[in-house]
Each structure stands twice: as structure tokens, then as C-alpha cells.
Design an enzyme around this catalytic site. Structure first.
Site, mmCIF file in Angstrom:
data_model
loop_
_atom_site.group_PDB
_atom_site.id
_atom_site.type_symbol
_atom_site.label_atom_id
_atom_site.label_comp_id
_atom_site.label_asym_id
_atom_site.label_seq_id
_atom_site.Cartn_x
_atom_site.Cartn_y
_atom_site.Cartn_z
ATOM 1 N N ASN A 13 0.816 -1.249 -0.060
ATOM 2 C CA ASN A 13 0.197 0.017 0.083
ATOM 3 C C ASN A 13 0.809 1.218 0.121
ATOM 4 O OD1 ASN A 13 -2.017 2.155 0.336
ATOM 5 N ND2 ASN A 13 -3.045 0.874 2.073
ATOM 6 N N ARG A 93 -2.483 -1.998 -3.660
ATOM 7 C CA ARG A 93 -3.741 -1.358 -3.683
ATOM 8 C C ARG A 93 -3.506 -0.124 -4.712
ATOM 9 N NH1 ARG A 93 -5.142 3.687 0.476
ATOM 10 N NH2 ARG A 93 -7.234 4.049 -0.269
ATOM 11 N N HIS A 181 -11.641 4.098 -1.484
ATOM 12 C CA HIS A 181 -11.696 3.196 -0.044
ATOM 13 C C HIS A 181 -12.644 1.982 -0.317
ATOM 14 C CE1 HIS A 181 -11.039 7.143 2.073
ATOM 15 N NE2 HIS A 181 -10.074 6.514 2.052
ATOM 16 N N ARG A 237 -7.208 17.489 3.039
ATOM 17 C CA ARG A 237 -7.938 17.420 1.697
ATOM 18 C C ARG A 237 -9.351 18.392 2.234
ATOM 19 N NH1 ARG A 237 -7.974 11.237 -0.146
ATOM 20 N NH2 ARG A 237 -6.339 11.030 1.180
ATOM 21 N N GLU A 377 -7.803 -3.820 4.784
ATOM 22 C CA GLU A 377 -7.504 -3.687 3.308
ATOM 23 C C GLU A 377 -6.575 -4.713 2.847
ATOM 24 O OE1 GLU A 377 -8.353 0.890 2.336
ATOM 25 O OE2 GLU A 377 -6.845 0.516 3.879
#
Length: 396
Positions: A13, A93, A181, A237, A377
Site C-alpha cells: 500500500n 492497492r 476506499h 484535503r 484492506e
């Protein structure tokens, strides 16, 4: 080699400031995480590399990691030092494959070329992810790699939700809502009874934050859009903005595209509001004596509440709300700030269970079930990689 054979999968990742990795063994005997670790603080004066083998901390050291390539070399060296077996496959990912790739797939030259052509769909993430694929090719040229796309989970979103109110030719060029996500959402759906039967909102809250409306296991809408910049207020963000703000900055302040990108992705969100930090745990410590930190927290929770309300409208009601991600799993104060004002919508949070969550944090009589489920994940990447790896005969 049959798919039942045990395989070792390295999951990567990759981000601009850190690279997280894990090694899984998957096969007939089940799924077991063998090792995990990270190269952190890339580009800072002192970086950190750590690797945990089983329950033991095998490596934890400070070292210079000036660029991502240095961090990748450090990760490969750490795996060799810990005597991890050479992986049978490497899963990545990939935040976005743009319009061409929205399902998990084996990486070949065409896929890699398509990713390079899709940089504008995830400018924060794709450069590091592409670099990781290239680094693995250099070290293990014959080991297959799998791209696991965060956008894959959201392919069930109907066009009424994914089409942006722009001229139709832009839709044909791939300008649409993709959602992100997805690996996290996919894992959470798999953890829920009957794969999220009913109406569920999953809140993946971390430095990057989004929510998804899920009906009977299928995503119906999500808060992020074309890129991971939109939706909720996040660590650095902005989330959603009036497009006129960008026109104002361009026309009145002379911002160019690069300056806008830096502003929206690196200087906004919690960091911009607080003027001190984009890290929620830091802000929670500061909020008692810093009104800007307190305001950043309040705006984050307000943004989340608005998203829950809009996604309830998409679903036509709500059976359960699931918190996951770094903030969702660990920040009880944020869960409380989000849920407590929504009592009128049937969300009755238990203050005692919320402070030390195991699974359910709603009151027993709450019309809406509220859960906290840690995401995984890496495991989803390992599963998809294991499923897509060619047999040894096909690799010859």
C-alpha cells in the site's frame, strides 16, 4: 499448482509519505498474516522502517528515506533480512485505474501503460503506486503482480448517482463519480451478517475519509467522486467545494493548476481550518486550549453528519451505521460528535460502549444499529491476489 496450494502474497500500500506492507499465507489451511510493517516519514529528515514477524518486532530502526525509491529498497531489504520467503505474487492497492480499469486484474505492460495515462484521476496516489509496481518488476521480474482497485467496489452505483452535471461528452471521457476506499468497504461488507442485508452506511474515517451507502451488499452511492479529493472534510484535503471558489482563486489570486492541487490536497481540510495540524488525535489534544483546533473538529463532525443524512435519503432509511478507519475505529469523541445530534434520525449511541468499543456502540433499543469494525484492506488485497495468480503451469 491448484488454487488450494498455499501461496505467500506480499501486499503493498504505497503512498508518497509511507509504504505499508504485509505478507500473507493463503491456501487450504486458511489465511494467516506472516509479517507486516511500514516505511514511514519518507522525505523527512529522519525516516522509520519497522517489520513485525508474527507477534515479535523483528526490525525497528531510523534511517534516511529521502525518496520513495529509497523506501521501497528498504522494504525489500527488510523482508530479506527477516528471511521472508520470496512471494508467489505481489498485490498492490491502486486507488484509481481511471475509466479503463475498475476491476482487479493481473498487471501487464498494457495495464501499467493505462495507469500512467490515468494520473489525473488520483494525482496524490498513483505515482507512488506505479513506482511500487516498477520496483517489484526490477527486483522480482518473473513474479506476477495484481492491481487491486479501490474503485472496484463502487461499480454498482447507478448512473443517476455517478453521472456529474456536466456536458455529456465529458462522461464519455471518464469524468464521473468513481468512489474510493473500496477495499475497506468490501472487507466490512464481508464482516456484516448476511453481507450487509438491509440499508447500511459505512464511514471510513481516517486522514482520507469517505462514506458509502450500501443496500443488500451493493454500493448505491458514496461521498468521494472523480478523485479522492472530494466529499467529506479530511486531514489535509478540502472535500467538496463550490466550483466558484476555484474560479475565484484562479482569476483573483492567480493560482495555477499546481498551486490549486497543493492547496486542495495538502493545505486544506483539518490542517487548513486549524492552522496547526491535519491529525485528528493531535487536534483532540489541542482543542481545550485552541479554538481553531476545536473548530476543525466541529466542522469534520458536521461534514460527516450531513453525509449521513444525504446517504440515508439515498437508501430511504437506515438499519446500521459502521465506523471504520483510523479515526472511525479509535476516536470515541468523534463518533459521539457525529452521532449524538442525529438522535432524531434514530441513532442512539451508548456513551459507555462508545468509550471502549468491541462491536456495537448503540443503545439496545436504538432503531439504527451503530457498529465499530476494524478494517483490513491488506487481507482483501491478499485474497484478490491469491484468486488471480496464474497457476505455475500457466506462468511457464
Amino acid at each position: 499448482m491448484s488454487i488450494a496450494t498455499t501461496r505467500h502474497v506480499l501486499c503493498l500500500n504505497s503512498g508518497s509519505s509511507s509504504i505499508k506492507f504485509a505478507v500473507f499465507a493463503l491456501g487450504a489451511a486458511g489465511e494467516k498474516k506472516r509479517a507486516e510493517g511500514a516505511a514511514e516519514r519518507i522525505g523527512q529528515s529522519v525516516g522509520r522502517l519497522w517489520l513485525r514477524w508474527g507477534e515479535e518486532q523483528a526490525i525497528d530502526r531510523q534511517l534516511a528515506l529521502p525518496q520513495q525509491q529509497d523506501a521501497l529498497k528498504a522494504v525489500f531489504a527488510a523482508l530479506a533480512e527477516a528471511r521472508c520467503a520470496t512471494p508467489d505474487g505481489v498485490g498492490h492497492r491502486i486507488v484509481s485505474g481511471g475509466p479503463r480499469h475498475q476491476t482487479h486484474c493481473l498487471v501487464d505492460n498494457q495495464v501499467l501503460s493505462d495507469l500512467r495515462a490515468s494520473l489525473r484521476f488520483a494525482p496524490l496516489h498513483l505515482p507512488a503506486e506505479i513506482a511500487a509496481i516498477e520496483a517489484v518488476q526490477a527486483v522480482w521480474p518473473h513474479i506476477p503482480q495484481v492491481a487491486c482497485f479501490d474503485t472496484a467496489f463502487h461499480q454498482s452505483i447507478p448512473e443517476i448517482a455517478s453521472r456529474l452535471p456536466l456536458p455529456r461528452n465529458l462522461w464519455q471521457e471518464g469524468v464521473r463519480k468513481y468512489g474510493f476506499h473500496g477495499l475497506s468497504y468490501e472487507y466490512i461488507v464481508g464482516r456484516l451478517p448476511n453481507h450487509a442485508t438491509g440499508k447500511t452506511i459505512i464511514a471510513h474515517l481516517g486522514n482520507g475519509a469517505s462514506m458509502a451507502a450500501v443496500h443488500n451488499g451493493q454500493c448505491r452511492d458514496t461521498t468521494m467522486g472523480l478523485t479522492p479529493t472530494g466529499g467529506l472534510v479530511m486531514g489535509t484535503r478540502s472535500g467538496d467545494l463550490d466550483p466558484g471558489v476555484l474560479l475565484y482563486l484562479m482569476e483573483e489570486k492567480g493560482y495555477n493548476a499546481g498551486q490549486l492541487e497543493r492547496l486542495l490536497n495538502h493545505l486544506s481540510g483539518l490542517l487548513g481550518i486549524s492552522a496547526s495540524s491535519g491529525d485528528m488525535q493531535t487536534l483532540l489534544k489541542l482543542r481545550g486550549g485552541d479554538p481553531h483546533a476545536a473548530q476543525a473538529i466541529d466542522i469534520f463532525a458536521y461534514s460527516a453528519r450531513k453525509a449521513i443524512g444525504s446517504l440515508m435519503a439515498v437508501l430511504g432509511g437506515l438499519d446500521r451505521l459502521v465506523f471504520t478507519g483510523g479515526i472511525g475505529e479509535h476516536a470515541a469523541a468523534i463518533r459521539w460528535a457525529i452521532c449524538r445530534p442525529l438522535l432524531g434520525l434514530g441513532l442512539e449511541i451508548d456513551p459507555v460502549a462508545n468509550e471502549d468499543p468491541e462491536l456495537r456502540i448503540s443503545m439496545p433499543h436504538s432503531p439504527v444499529e451503530i457498529l465499530v469494525i476494524p478494517t483490513n484492506e491488506d487481507l482483501m488485497i491478499a485474497r484478490h491476489c491469491h484468486r488471480l495468480l496464474p497457476t505455475r503451469e500457466h506462468r511457464r
